[in-house]
Design a protein around this motif. Structure first.
Motif, PDB file in Angstrom:
ATOM      1  N   PRO A  36      -6.369   1.549  22.650  1.00 21.64           N
ATOM      2  CA  PRO A  36      -6.592   2.737  21.868  1.00 21.64           C
ATOM      3  C   PRO A  36      -6.196   4.262  22.546  1.00 21.64           C
ATOM      4  CG  PRO A  36      -8.805   2.043  22.226  1.00 21.64           C
ATOM      5  CD  PRO A  36      -7.900   0.947  22.785  1.00 21.64           C
ATOM      6  N   VAL A  37      -5.689   5.008  22.104  1.00 21.80           N
ATOM      7  CA  VAL A  37      -5.342   6.217  22.580  1.00 21.80           C
ATOM      8  C   VAL A  37      -5.869   7.590  21.722  1.00 21.80           C
ATOM      9  CG1 VAL A  37      -3.482   5.315  23.970  1.00 21.80           C
ATOM     10  CG2 VAL A  37      -3.187   6.156  21.741  1.00 21.80           C
ATOM     11  N   ASP A  38      -5.807   8.708  22.177  1.00 25.04           N
ATOM     12  CA  ASP A  38      -6.360   9.845  21.408  1.00 25.04           C
ATOM     13  C   ASP A  38      -4.973  10.347  20.447  1.00 25.04           C
ATOM     14  OD1 ASP A  38      -8.694  10.035  22.370  1.00 25.04           O
ATOM     15  OD2 ASP A  38      -7.897  11.194  24.305  1.00 25.04           O
ATOM     16  N   PHE A  39      -3.668  10.187  21.047  1.00 25.58           N
ATOM     17  CA  PHE A  39      -2.836  10.398  19.983  1.00 25.58           C
ATOM     18  C   PHE A  39      -1.311   9.646  20.459  1.00 25.58           C
ATOM     19  CE2 PHE A  39      -2.057  13.354  23.395  1.00 25.58           C
ATOM     20  CZ  PHE A  39      -0.967  13.422  23.587  1.00 25.58           C
ATOM     21  N   VAL A  40      -0.544   9.651  19.595  1.00 27.43           N
ATOM     22  CA  VAL A  40       0.868   9.130  19.746  1.00 27.43           C
ATOM     23  C   VAL A  40       1.870  10.129  18.904  1.00 27.43           C
ATOM     24  CG1 VAL A  40       2.798   7.504  19.514  1.00 27.43           C
ATOM     25  CG2 VAL A  40       0.396   6.651  20.090  1.00 27.43           C
ATOM     26  N   GLY A  41       2.530  10.644  19.617  1.00 22.76           N
ATOM     27  CA  GLY A  41       3.583  11.746  19.045  1.00 22.76           C
ATOM     28  C   GLY A  41       2.788  12.767  18.043  1.00 22.76           C
ATOM     29  N   ASP A  42       3.078  12.602  16.756  1.00 20.25           N
ATOM     30  CA  ASP A  42       2.626  13.919  15.794  1.00 20.25           C
ATOM     31  C   ASP A  42       1.668  13.087  15.211  1.00 20.25           C
ATOM     32  OD1 ASP A  42       4.070  12.106  14.425  1.00 20.25           O
ATOM     33  OD2 ASP A  42       5.092  13.820  13.327  1.00 20.25           O
ATOM     34  N   SER A  43       0.858  12.020  15.570  1.00 22.05           N
ATOM     35  CA  SER A  43      -0.292  11.417  14.779  1.00 22.05           C
ATOM     36  C   SER A  43      -1.346  12.409  14.491  1.00 22.05           C
ATOM     37  CB  SER A  43      -0.929  10.396  15.520  1.00 22.05           C
ATOM     38  OG  SER A  43      -1.392  10.546  16.727  1.00 22.05           O
ATOM     39  N   THR A  44      -1.956  12.150  13.317  1.00 15.77           N
ATOM     40  CA  THR A  44      -3.225  12.918  12.915  1.00 15.77           C
ATOM     41  C   THR A  44      -4.437  12.147  12.597  1.00 15.77           C
ATOM     42  OG1 THR A  44      -2.374  12.665  10.517  1.00 15.77           O
ATOM     43  CG2 THR A  44      -1.527  14.864  11.956  1.00 15.77           C
ATOM     44  N   GLY A  45      -4.235  10.875  12.762  1.00 16.77           N
ATOM     45  CA  GLY A  45      -5.295  10.156  12.495  1.00 16.77           C
ATOM     46  C   GLY A  45      -4.804   8.607  12.583  1.00 16.77           C
ATOM     47  N   ARG A  46      -5.350   7.736  11.606  1.00 18.98           N
ATOM     48  CA  ARG A  46      -5.194   6.330  11.508  1.00 18.98           C
ATOM     49  C   ARG A  46      -4.616   6.052  10.057  1.00 18.98           C
ATOM     50  NH1 ARG A  46      -7.359   7.662  16.585  1.00 18.98           N
ATOM     51  NH2 ARG A  46      -7.488   5.978  17.664  1.00 18.98           N
TER      52      ARG A  46
ATOM     53  N   ILE B 229       0.876  -1.220   0.056  1.00 23.19           N
ATOM     54  CA  ILE B 229       0.010  -0.073  -0.026  1.00 23.19           C
ATOM     55  C   ILE B 229       0.880   1.380   0.008  1.00 23.19           C
ATOM     56  CG2 ILE B 229      -1.923  -1.368   1.136  1.00 23.19           C
ATOM     57  CD1 ILE B 229      -1.111   0.182   3.609  1.00 23.19           C
ATOM     58  N   HIS B 230       0.309   2.273  -0.612  1.00 26.17           N
ATOM     59  CA  HIS B 230       0.821   3.581  -0.500  1.00 26.17           C
ATOM     60  C   HIS B 230       0.212   4.460  -0.045  1.00 26.17           C
ATOM     61  CE1 HIS B 230       3.610   6.785  -1.806  1.00 26.17           C
ATOM     62  NE2 HIS B 230       4.482   6.082  -2.264  1.00 26.17           N
ATOM     63  N   VAL B 231       0.772   5.277   1.142  1.00 25.90           N
ATOM     64  CA  VAL B 231      -0.469   6.135   1.778  1.00 25.90           C
ATOM     65  C   VAL B 231      -0.049   7.473   1.350  1.00 25.90           C
ATOM     66  CG1 VAL B 231      -0.402   4.629   4.105  1.00 25.90           C
ATOM     67  CG2 VAL B 231       1.375   6.452   3.719  1.00 25.90           C
ATOM     68  N   ALA B 232      -0.889   8.460   1.749  1.00 27.37           N
ATOM     69  CA  ALA B 232      -0.725   9.593   1.125  1.00 27.37           C
ATOM     70  C   ALA B 232       0.513  10.496   1.650  1.00 27.37           C
ATOM     71  CB  ALA B 232      -1.909  10.602   1.745  1.00 27.37           C
ATOM     72  N   ARG B 233       1.184  11.229   0.998  1.00 29.14           N
ATOM     73  CA  ARG B 233       2.384  12.015   1.104  1.00 29.14           C
ATOM     74  C   ARG B 233       2.457  12.498   2.444  1.00 29.14           C
ATOM     75  NH1 ARG B 233       6.995  13.852  -1.494  1.00 29.14           N
ATOM     76  NH2 ARG B 233       7.728  15.730  -0.907  1.00 29.14           N
ATOM     77  N   GLU B 234       3.288  12.636   3.312  1.00 36.11           N
ATOM     78  CA  GLU B 234       3.697  13.076   4.531  1.00 36.11           C
ATOM     79  C   GLU B 234       2.468  12.604   5.868  1.00 36.11           C
ATOM     80  OE1 GLU B 234       5.925  15.691   5.516  1.00 36.11           O
ATOM     81  OE2 GLU B 234       6.885  14.832   3.970  1.00 36.11           O
ATOM     82  N   THR B 235       2.210  11.425   5.339  1.00 38.24           N
ATOM     83  CA  THR B 235       1.265  10.548   6.622  1.00 38.24           C
ATOM     84  C   THR B 235       2.180  10.258   7.698  1.00 38.24           C
ATOM     85  OG1 THR B 235      -0.355   9.809   4.939  1.00 38.24           O
ATOM     86  CG2 THR B 235       0.162   8.777   7.331  1.00 38.24           C
ATOM     87  N   PRO B 236       1.931  10.770   8.856  1.00 39.91           N
ATOM     88  CA  PRO B 236       2.726  10.409   9.963  1.00 39.91           C
ATOM     89  C   PRO B 236       2.908   8.881  10.187  1.00 39.91           C
ATOM     90  CG  PRO B 236       1.464  12.238  10.403  1.00 39.91           C
ATOM     91  CD  PRO B 236       0.822  11.710   9.377  1.00 39.91           C
ATOM     92  N   MET B 237       4.108   8.488  10.457  1.00 40.06           N
ATOM     93  CA  MET B 237       4.373   6.904  10.910  1.00 40.06           C
ATOM     94  C   MET B 237       3.313   6.866  12.269  1.00 40.06           C
ATOM     95  SD  MET B 237       7.574   4.586  11.127  1.00 40.06           S
ATOM     96  CE  MET B 237       7.551   2.748  11.474  1.00 40.06           C
ATOM     97  N   CYS B 238       3.295   7.909  12.854  1.00 37.34           N
ATOM     98  CA  CYS B 238       2.589   7.659  14.216  1.00 37.34           C
ATOM     99  C   CYS B 238       1.023   7.292  14.140  1.00 37.34           C
ATOM    100  CB  CYS B 238       2.536   8.793  15.073  1.00 37.34           C
ATOM    101  SG  CYS B 238       4.272   9.104  15.877  1.00 37.34           S
ATOM    102  N   ASN B 239       0.735   7.621  12.764  1.00 37.31           N
ATOM    103  CA  ASN B 239      -0.851   7.161  12.264  1.00 37.31           C
ATOM    104  C   ASN B 239      -0.861   5.705  12.226  1.00 37.31           C
ATOM    105  OD1 ASN B 239      -1.199   9.926  12.184  1.00 37.31           O
ATOM    106  ND2 ASN B 239      -2.091   9.750   9.984  1.00 37.31           N
ATOM    107  N   LEU B 240       0.155   5.118  11.725  1.00 40.36           N
ATOM    108  CA  LEU B 240       0.276   3.407  11.777  1.00 40.36           C
ATOM    109  C   LEU B 240       0.251   3.044  13.160  1.00 40.36           C
ATOM    110  CD1 LEU B 240       0.646   0.848  10.535  1.00 40.36           C
ATOM    111  CD2 LEU B 240       3.327   1.181  10.537  1.00 40.36           C
ATOM    112  N   PHE B 241       0.984   3.549  14.080  1.00 38.12           N
ATOM    113  CA  PHE B 241       1.067   3.175  15.376  1.00 38.12           C
ATOM    114  C   PHE B 241      -0.343   3.145  16.352  1.00 38.12           C
ATOM    115  CE2 PHE B 241       5.541   4.861  15.759  1.00 38.12           C
ATOM    116  CZ  PHE B 241       5.982   3.666  15.093  1.00 38.12           C
ATOM    117  N   MET B 242      -1.102   4.419  15.891  1.00 37.29           N
ATOM    118  CA  MET B 242      -2.455   4.437  16.395  1.00 37.29           C
ATOM    119  C   MET B 242      -3.217   3.367  15.876  1.00 37.29           C
ATOM    120  SD  MET B 242      -2.713   7.615  18.052  1.00 37.29           S
ATOM    121  CE  MET B 242      -4.368   8.002  17.840  1.00 37.29           C
TER     122      MET B 242
END
Length: 450
Positions: free
Chosen positions: A434-444, A412-425
């Motif tokens: 589940p948590v509200d955020f990890v690092g600089d996450s912006t979603g999932r 899979i190829h995610v959108a450019r600049e997708t934070p890796m922390c979104n994967l962690f979420m």
């Protein structure tokens, strides 16, 4: 001696001289509560594996997206587990970038790998990063196992001093952080990991018991043999086979550790001294650590692990694959084809060790499937190309199905600049923490399922 049943982990424990050996789930002695709840499946596990200095992306990235992609050269060793694997392109660690802090990309790459937090540039005691994803999970669910998490590595590193352009060595040597100022030290000696997992007591007590067993020249299995014989008389045919297979695996790992202790220590070109008990063969060292993680997951000692195959900026040479130059030196390839070729072989060697780990997990029964079915194994680096030191389009693999919550076997190829922390979420969601955020996450990362 007697057989002990742990209500917490629902595992049978065999005990002997300084040994507390948890076993895989056995149907013959499963608690009635579990038997009455067939929908209660095996627990989920998570592991994160860090490699330094980026990769050679042209030989890493599959040309096709979706299912049925061809494995490029570096990923070739993963062919036996391709259907259990997801290649994820496009993830970014923005906080691995300088963002005004100047040089020090390697130290930042390790610090940010699981935290997504900008580390404070300091070589003193006032270090600061963020809580890593493994510790977020451990703090939420670690009480369910004997060890909340397991931190491993294959280079000793240092915890203080200046290791990279004004960044503390603590940043380069650790990927796991329990708080923004507290890295969780990794263990690099397979023997000590083994004693920790299967010892019965505090570290000094474990050391004393191990010494006594060494003096007696006995395996840990010799000290739980009475318990094991008593247990086998109560088991059905399938469970007897499972028990024999597991105990044979434990004994084989012991033998390999003993061989590495007995062999003469060779001069190995690494940045830091190799601790006593570490095999001179780097590949064997990694595989032993992989075995430790498999056994820890299999016996429910822990469900969360991290492993650094080498420290950030490692300049280890790979003479065993005919590469004498240091890894870090080669990563500054300046576009030279000869260096590209050597870097990709180093990358392939690391991936081959991952393939060993994944195949061990896949061959280990767990519930109605196997350990890999019920795991999420994240492998990668927080630097993309070692020459550019860039932190976007990171090389990331996610193996395992998380109990059916991940549709694997895809690129899979995610959108450019997708934070890796979104994967962690997304991983934390599937882990049940589940948590509200990890690092600089912006979603999932929604692409983990179709």
């Amino acid at each position: 001696m007697s057989i002990h049943q742990s209500r917490l982990s629902r595992r049978t424990i065999l005990r002997g001289l300084g040994v507390s050996l948890a076993l895989p789930m056995l149907e013959s002695i499963a608690p009635k509560a579990v038997a009455a709840s067939p929908t209660l499946g095996p627990p989920q596990r998570m592991a994160f594996i860090f490699v330094p200095n980026g990769v050679h992306l042209p030989d890493w990235t599959p040309k096709q997206q979706g299912v049925g992609f061809d494995l490029p050269h570096i990923l070739g060793p993963l062919a036996p587990v391709q259907d259990d694997l997801m290649v994820i392109s496009g993830l970014t660690h923005d906080k691995g970038r300088a963002n005004g802090d100047g040089a020090g990309d390697h130290a930042r790459s390790a610090s940010v790998f699981l935290t997504g937090a900008q580390p404070r540039k300091t070589s003193g005691e006032n270090i600061r990063s963020g809580v890593s994803v493994d510790q977020v999970a451990a703090q939420a669910a670690g009480q369910a196992t004997r060890f909340a998490s397991l931190e491993l590595g294959c280079e000793a590193g240092r915890s203080a001093g200046n290791c990279d352009s004004g960044y503390s060595c603590a940043y380069s040597s650790n990927v796991s952080w329990s708080s923004d100022s507290m890295p969780v030290a990794k263990e690099t000696n397979p023997r000590l990991v083994f004693e920790r997992l299967f010892g019965d007591g505090t570290a000094p007590k474990n050391d004393a018991n191990a010494k006594r067993r060494d003096e007696l020249k006995k395996s840990v299995l010799d000290f739980i043999s009475d318990d094991a014989r008593s247990l086998q008389s109560k088991l059905g045919g399938n469970d007897k086979h499972k028990l024999e297979e597991y105990l044979s695996g434990v004994r084989e790992v012991e033998r390999r550790i003993q061989r590495s202790d007995d062999e003469p220590k060779l001069s190995v070109d690494v940045d830091y001294p190799i601790p006593k008990g570490t095999p001179s063969d780097y590949g064997e060292h990694i595989r032993l650590m992989c075995d430790m993680m498999v056994m820890a997951f299999q016996t429910d000692r822990t469900r969360i692990a991290t492993c650094m195959l080498a420290d950030a900026g490692s300049n280890r040479s790979y003479r065993h694959i005919n590469i004498a130059e240091g890894h870090h030196d080669l990563s500054h390839h300046r576009g030279e084809a000869e260096k590209h070729a050597k870097i990709r072989e180093i990358n392939r060697f690391h991936v081959a060790q991952l393939a060993y780990f994944l195949q061990k997990l896949k061959s280990t029964p767990d519930g109605e499937g196997n350990l890999l079915d019920n795991s999420m194994i994240c492998y990668g680096s927080a630097i993309s190309d070692g020459n550019r030191h860039n932190n976007e389009d990171l090389p990331v693999l996610l193996a395992g199905r998380a109990g059916g919550q991940i549709d694997s076997g895809r690129h899979i190829h995610v959108a450019r600049e997708t934070p890796m922390c979104n994967l962690f979420m997304s991983m934390l969601d599937r882990f049940g923490t589940p948590v509200d955020f990890v690092g600089d996450s912006t979603g999932r990362v929604s692409e983990l399922t179709i």
